[in-house]
Design an enzyme around this catalytic site. Structure first.
Site, short mmCIF file in Angstrom:
data_model
loop_
_atom_site.label_atom_id
_atom_site.label_comp_id
_atom_site.label_asym_id
_atom_site.label_seq_id
_atom_site.Cartn_x
_atom_site.Cartn_y
_atom_site.Cartn_z
N CYS A 6 3.91 -33.41 -13.43
CA CYS A 6 2.96 -34.51 -13.61
C CYS A 6 2.50 -35.08 -12.27
CB CYS A 6 3.64 -35.60 -14.44
SG CYS A 6 2.48 -36.80 -15.14
N ASP A 132 11.49 -41.73 -20.77
CA ASP A 132 11.35 -41.93 -19.34
C ASP A 132 12.23 -43.10 -18.94
OD1 ASP A 132 8.40 -42.28 -17.14
OD2 ASP A 132 10.47 -41.67 -16.74
O1 LIG Z 1 3.51 -40.97 -12.27
C1 LIG Z 1 2.93 -42.05 -12.22
O2 LIG Z 1 2.47 -42.55 -11.15
C2 LIG Z 1 2.68 -42.85 -13.48
C3 LIG Z 1 2.03 -44.09 -13.40
C4 LIG Z 1 1.78 -44.81 -14.58
C5 LIG Z 1 2.17 -44.32 -15.81
C6 LIG Z 1 2.82 -43.08 -15.91
C7 LIG Z 1 3.10 -42.34 -14.74
N1 LIG Z 1 3.77 -41.13 -14.81
C8 LIG Z 1 4.13 -40.59 -16.08
C9 LIG Z 1 4.91 -39.34 -16.11
O3 LIG Z 1 4.83 -38.63 -17.11
C10 LIG Z 1 5.91 -39.02 -15.03
O4 LIG Z 1 6.01 -37.61 -14.93
C11 LIG Z 1 7.26 -39.60 -15.45
O5 LIG Z 1 7.18 -41.00 -15.38
C12 LIG Z 1 8.41 -39.08 -14.59
O6 LIG Z 1 8.20 -39.44 -13.25
P1 LIG Z 1 9.36 -39.12 -12.15
O7 LIG Z 1 10.53 -40.02 -12.46
O8 LIG Z 1 8.72 -39.41 -10.83
O9 LIG Z 1 9.72 -37.66 -12.30
#
Ligand SMILES: O=C(O)c1ccccc1NCC(=O)[C@H](O)[C@H](O)COP(=O)(O)O
Length: 212
Positions: A6, A132
């Protein structure tokens, strides 16, 4: 297993990550995010992807209007919508009626075991659940892990994706404890927000190949 990477912002990285085996690419449509890209930028990335073995292309929204989603889809032909805010089951139902061909993913930011119970209300109006990490100021992309042990009893009616702080170094530990339908990574395979580290993506798939 579904593997979603993502926060994609660059066409070349999208192409490389798809070629490495990602089954889904996520594009952040939340303007407050450092990984935000416009519908036009998403469209350019989609145009750069191969048609054969094309990954799912997921737009990530938080508390959008139906009109905002429709505007984005008119520019960028996404295959899935991920809702990462406080969207209600009723909104999900409306979205499903307006866009029946899209996969609908509802994300839940897990602050307590009680939050898990909230997923049951969405079982009939979305296709996929996503768990999440909770963060008081950030909706997603936090790099924080969930308490995987507390999820052992999570057996929802719909397929679910595990997100939150996953990376090549901890993915096997997470998957030894949990059996999600897929995983979702962002900051754990990045040099900086929106700039993916392809070496880390390679390491991720090397780890996944070691799974029993
Ligand atoms: O990734 C972002 O900046 C974000 C901002 C606002 C809403 C959702 C967002 N990300 C969503 C996702 O699906 C991410 O992959 C998920 O939160 C996991 O993130 P991480 O902990 O950095 O792997």
């Amino acid at each position: 297993m579904r593997v979603k990477i993502c926060g994609i912002t660059q066409p070349a990285q999208a192409q490389a990550i798809a070629a490495l085996g990602a089954t889904a690419l996520g594009f952040i449509c939340v303007s407050a995010s450092p990984r935000y890209i416009t519908p036009e930028q998403i469209q350019a990335i989609l145009a750069a992807l191969p048609t054969a073995n094309r990954p799912d292309c997921i737009g990530v929204f938080a508390n959008p209007t139906l009109a905002e989603i429709a505007t984005t889809l008119a520019i960028a032909p996404l295959s899935a919508i991920q809702l990462h805010g406080q969207e209600t089951p009723q909104f999900c139902q409306q979205l499903r009626q307006q866009f029946p061909h899209l996969e609908l993913i509802k994300a839940f930011r897990i602050s307590s075991i009680e939050t898990l119970a909230q997923t049951a209300a969405y079982a009939t109006v979305v296709d996929t659940l996503l768990l999440d990490a909770y963060h008081p100021q950030q909706l997603g992309g936090t790099g924080q892990t969930l308490d995987w042990r507390s999820l052992k009893s999570f057996q929802p009616q719909k397929p679910w994706l595990l997100a939150g702080g996953l990376n090549p170094g901890n993915i096997l530990t997470a998957l030894q404890q949990l059996s999600p339908a897929g995983i979702d990574l962002s900051s754990g395979v990045e040099r900086s927000p929106g700039d993916k580290d392809l070496d880390l993506v390679v390491q991720l798939f090397e780890q996944l190949r070691h799974r029993a």
